[in-house]
Design an enzyme around this catalytic site. Structure first.
Site, PDB file in Angstrom:
ATOM      1  CG  HIS A 180      -0.516  -0.016   2.513  1.00 22.21           C
ATOM      2  ND1 HIS A 180      -0.165   1.129   3.196  1.00 22.21           N
ATOM      3  CD2 HIS A 180      -0.305  -1.042   3.374  1.00 22.21           C
ATOM      4  CE1 HIS A 180       0.233   0.797   4.418  1.00 22.21           C
ATOM      5  NE2 HIS A 180       0.167  -0.512   4.550  1.00 22.21           N
ATOM      6  CD  GLU A 209      -3.402  -1.447   5.431  1.00 21.41           C
ATOM      7  OE1 GLU A 209      -3.682  -2.408   6.149  1.00 21.41           O
ATOM      8  OE2 GLU A 209      -2.799  -0.444   5.898  1.00 21.41           O
ATOM      9  CD  GLU A 210      -1.504   2.198   7.557  1.00 16.98           C
ATOM     10  OE1 GLU A 210      -2.265   1.733   8.408  1.00 16.98           O
ATOM     11  OE2 GLU A 210      -0.324   1.832   7.414  1.00 16.98           O
ATOM     12  CG  ASP A 225       0.965  -3.925   4.792  1.00 15.97           C
ATOM     13  OD1 ASP A 225       1.820  -3.099   5.196  1.00 15.97           O
ATOM     14  OD2 ASP A 225      -0.235  -3.842   5.093  1.00 15.97           O
ATOM     15  CG  HIS A 271       0.453   2.456  12.458  1.00 14.85           C
ATOM     16  ND1 HIS A 271      -0.782   1.983  12.804  1.00 14.85           N
ATOM     17  CD2 HIS A 271       0.712   1.965  11.225  1.00 14.85           C
ATOM     18  CE1 HIS A 271      -1.250   1.215  11.816  1.00 14.85           C
ATOM     19  NE2 HIS A 271      -0.350   1.188  10.851  1.00 14.85           N
TER      20      HIS A 271
HETATM   21 ZN   LIG Z   1       0.713  -1.548   6.275  1.00 15.54          ZN
END
Ligand SMILES: [Zn+2]
Length: 463
Positions: free
Chosen positions: A285, A331-332, A359, A430
């Site tokens: 992604h 995606e997030e 990922d 993140h």
């Molecule tokens: Zn990811």
């Protein structure tokens, strides 16, 4: 009579010998090619420098942002420069959430105050413009919120302080066991009248980087602001609460949910020479959180995917089937790119042999995990000997990936997830620590080589 029988036996033996040496020769050829993939990638692979460029030019790629738009153009242009046979965009409308000014979380006690390390959770609403101040209720779980009930929760800030489940070798299992305090914790607290939520970051690290990630507001609860605290900040808050349960936490952030924005999945292809309509898809992604560079999540995955195809091209490999790379958007915080891709695949009656996703970071390759028929798994497992020692050591049942899961659901395409070593992934995931400097060149290039080798094997043998 005896003589002709001897000749017959001799001829049969000869045929068996020729057949088995042909098989051995073919296996040798495949092994040689796969070794060449690994050697070329380790010595001359471009994945690392591409990832550096992505991280420097477009570090913040959250859906709807200028960074995402820039990265879309850049990856499209890169594949055009490589002269892939077809490069195109798929229209996707994406949620557009912006963080706004730097968030504030401050503990007030007596005359003192302590600033905490904080990031608002993705999709969170803002606090009132002058902030919000309230007493704090510390909990470990959703059930504890239910047990405490409205009389203890109403008007308070709920603080989920459940540490990352460290007992699993595979840290993704620990993540799954802990992440609900981020995803559904805010709505659970809101059901009992909480005014805001803070969570202990879902992190394996022993540091104070806050780790964001998306929350999901339930329909049956009011929307309240929510944020993640760094692990050390969470521990500090917990310690002070034990001394003074009446202390107040002040929160202020002005993030906002804007109207959906136009965005795109980016797709590139090398056409198949025998079965151009059959697709072997690999992707990751393109969007990433707005905190670090999104180097491991998921800059590594998109650079792996482009570079895997590029490696085949550089080696002059002519695939039987079409090789397709997809950089999914969103995606997030929405998964709109993956959903749109599946919708278009069904609409266009596309035939995917397999969809592969990277990922899980740019770390040393360990395994591939397949979500598909048992017969496909058996076939995959027969390929294990092709991978060099200390790279892929397992081909097993698995999940696939968030972006390719909708395709699996829509038309049953088998999906495969690339599984690198997971020990350091949730230290940075993140958070502001997910930067290019944490990526090791050789580990990253080994990922590209493993994906290219896997794609080669699927192209040669099918599933
Ligand atoms: Zn990811």
């Amino acid at each position: 009579m005896i003589f002709s029988r001897i000749i017959k036996i001799f001829l049969i033996a000869l045929l068996i010998f020729i057949a088995s040496s042909t098989v051995a020769q073919e296996k040798d050829n495949h092994s040689t090619f796969i070794n060449t993939i690994y050697k070329t990638t380790l010595a001359k692979g471009a994945t690392y420098e591409l990832l550096r460029e992505l991280c420097e030019k477009y570090p913040k790629r959250l859906s709807g942002s200028d960074g995402a738009a820039g990265a879309i153009e850049w990856t499209k242009k890169l594949m055009q420069e490589y002269e892939f046979d077809r490069v195109f965009l798929q229209d996707v409308m994406v949620p557009h959430w912006e963080r706004g000014e730097k968030e504030v979380a401050t503990i007030h006690y007596g005359d003192g105050k302590i600033d905490l390390s904080v990031l608002a959770l993705g999709r969170s609403i803002a606090t009132p413009s002058n902030g919000i101040s309230a007493e704090v209720v510390e909990v470990k779980s959703h059930d504890e919120v239910t047990e405490l009930g409205r009389e203890n929760i109403e008007g308070k800030i709920v603080f989920y302080n459940r540490p990352f489940s460290q007992e699993f070798v595979n840290t993704f299992r620990g993540y799954v066991a802990t992440v609900n305090q981020r995803s559904s914790g805010p709505s659970q607290a809101a059901r009992f009248g909480a005014v805001a939520v803070v969570i202990r970051s879902v992190s394996t690290g022993d540091d104070d980087h806050p780790h964001t990630g998306t929350l999901s507001y339930a329909n049956d609860a009011p929307q309240i602001p929510a944020a993640a605290l760094g692990v050390h900040s969470a521990e500090k808050l917990s310690t002070l609460l034990q001394k003074n349960p009446k202390l107040e936490l002040f929160l202020k952030f002005n993030c906002q949910n804007l109207p959906d924005a136009q965005s795109y999945n980016v797709v590139g292809e090398i056409k198949g020479s025998t079965n151009p309509d059959k697709i072997i898809m690999v992707g990751g992604h393109l969007d990433a959180w707005d905190t670090g560079h999104g180097a491991h999540d998921d800059g590594a995955g998109i650079m792996h995917s482009i570079s895997a195809l590029r490696t085949m091209q550089v080696l002059g490999y002519k695939p039987k089937n079409t090789l397709r790379v997809v950089m999914f958007i969103n995606e997030e915080n929405g998964l709109r790119g993956g959903k749109k891709y599946a919708e278009l695949a069904v609409q266009n009656k596309e035939n995917h042999i397999i969809a592969i996703e990277s990922d899980a970071g740019g770390f040393t390759p360990r395994a591939f995990g397949i979500k598909g028929a048992d017969s496909s798994l058996t076939k995959l497992q027969s390929w294990l000997t092709y991978f060099p020692d200390n790279t892929i050591s397992a081909l097993k049942k698995g999940y696939g990936g968030a972006d390719i899961n909708p395709l699996n659901k829509a038309d049953g395409t088998p999906t495969v997830g690339f599984i690198p070593d997971s020990q350091r992934y949730f230290d940075v995931h993140h958070s502001p620590a997910d930067v290019f400097a944490t990526v090791n060149r050789r580990e990253l290039e080994l990922g590209t080589a493993s994906l290219a080798a896997f794609i080669y094997l699927v192209d040669q043998f099918g599933l």
